[in-house]
Enzyme design. Sequence first.
Site, short mmCIF file in Angstrom:
data_model
loop_
_atom_site.label_atom_id
_atom_site.label_comp_id
_atom_site.label_asym_id
_atom_site.label_seq_id
_atom_site.Cartn_x
_atom_site.Cartn_y
_atom_site.Cartn_z
N HIS A 195 22.55 -6.94 -18.96
CA HIS A 195 21.58 -8.01 -19.22
C HIS A 195 20.41 -7.58 -20.11
O HIS A 195 19.26 -7.98 -19.88
CB HIS A 195 21.06 -8.58 -17.91
CG HIS A 195 22.09 -9.35 -17.14
ND1 HIS A 195 23.18 -9.95 -17.73
CD2 HIS A 195 22.19 -9.63 -15.81
CE1 HIS A 195 23.91 -10.57 -16.81
NE2 HIS A 195 23.33 -10.38 -15.64
N HIS B 288 20.44 -17.39 -16.20
CA HIS B 288 20.94 -16.80 -14.96
C HIS B 288 20.47 -17.59 -13.73
O HIS B 288 20.05 -16.99 -12.73
CB HIS B 288 20.49 -15.34 -14.86
CG HIS B 288 21.45 -14.44 -14.17
ND1 HIS B 288 21.81 -14.60 -12.83
CD2 HIS B 288 22.15 -13.35 -14.61
CE1 HIS B 288 22.65 -13.64 -12.49
NE2 HIS B 288 22.88 -12.86 -13.55
N GLU C 134 27.27 -18.56 -15.73
CA GLU C 134 26.60 -18.10 -16.95
C GLU C 134 27.53 -18.29 -18.16
O GLU C 134 28.51 -17.58 -18.31
CB GLU C 134 26.23 -16.63 -16.81
CG GLU C 134 25.41 -16.30 -15.58
CD GLU C 134 25.56 -14.86 -15.16
OE1 GLU C 134 25.21 -13.97 -15.96
OE2 GLU C 134 26.06 -14.61 -14.03
#
Length: 378
Positions: free
Chosen positions: A139, A211, A343
Amino acid sequence: MKKIASLLLAATLLVTFSCNNSADESGKSADVKKGITEKPFGSFEGTPVTEYTLTNANGMQVGIINYGGAITKILTKDKDGKFGDVVLGYDSITGFTQKGNPFFGALIGRYGNRIAKGHFTLNDTTYTLAPYNNGQSLHGGLKGYDKVLWKVEKQAGDSSLKLTYFSKDGEEGFPGNLSVEVIYTLTADNALKIDYAATTDKATPVNLTNHAYFNLSAGKDSTILDHELMLKADKYTEVDSVLIPTGKLPDVKGTPMDFTTAKKIGKDIGAVKGGYDHNWVLNKNANTLESIATLYHPASGRFMEVFTTEPGIQFYSGNFLDGTLTNTKNGQKYVQHAALCLETQHFPDSPNQPTFPSTILKPGEKYTHTSVYKFSVK
C-alpha cells in the site's frame, strides 16, 4: 380562517416531510440539508484536519477527511428507512493515526496492494521500497498516501470534493514526481463515485484505490459472515504464503473462491487459509465502467453494487482485525471479519509480473480510474 388553517397544515406537512427525509448517525430524524458541511477533526503535524460531509436530497451522507483522504462514514437507509453507518472508522484523528490502523477508508498509493520483496526493475533501474509487510511492500510504503494531508477543494454544485496530492520523485522509493487527483461525488441515486487521475514526469508504477471497510448491518452484526457477495470473475490471482502472486490464474469454479453466484461469505471461508485476501480477475472490457460486484445484507435489506474501470478487485475479509483498535466509533470492538474491503485495482505485484496488465505510467500519459459504490435496499 379555513384558508389560514390549510396553509398552516401544508406548512406542517412540508416541515415533517423535510425532517423525515434525512437522519443522523443513530438512524433518528435530523434536520440535514443537501450540500457540504465542515467540522474540525483534530490536527496532524500541526495542521488542522477537517471532516467534510456530503449530503444528498435523500439524506444519505458521506464523510471525508483531508488526512489520507479517508472516508469516515457512509450513512444509508435500511429496508425500514432507518439510516446507519456502513463503514468502520474512528471518532477522532487519534484513531486514524494510531499504530496498526488498517487503512480504514483511506486513499491508497502510490501502489495499492503488494510488491514482492519491496523492489522492481524499470528501464534497467532497480527501485527499492520499504519491505515492511512480511518482507513485501504494501500500500505505498511506510508513509503512503493514507498517511499524508491532501488538499481539498469543493467542486461546482453541492456534491463533490476534489482532493490533490503531489508525490515527489523518490517518495517511498518510487520514481517520478506524481500529481494525483481524486474526486469524490455523492450522486442523487445514492452512489459514491470516486474518480482517480495522475500524471508523472518519469515512468513509474501507479495503482490507486480506496480501502473502505464495509459492514452493511451498520454495526448490528459483529461480522460480515452472513453478507452475500457476488463477484463477476471466473479467475483469481493465486498467491504464495506471503500473499504475492505466483503468476497463475486458477479458475474459481468448484472452489471456495467461486463467487460467480452470490453466496454467504461465511460459507467457505473456513476452507481458505487465513481468510479471503485475494485479487479476482474481473470479467469485463478493459477501461470500461461496468458492474462487477454486489454485496447484500438480508437482515437490513441493504444492497451495494460496485462498478469499476479496473481489471481486478481485492476482496479482503477483515482477517487481521482483532478487537484491539482504539477510538473506534461508539467504542465498538472491531473483531475478526467485522467488515470487508472491495478494493478496485490492478493486480498485485504487476511491476514484477510481465503477464499481468501493465501499471506503468509514462510522461505524457494520464492515469485514470473510476469506481462507484451504489447503495439501495431489497
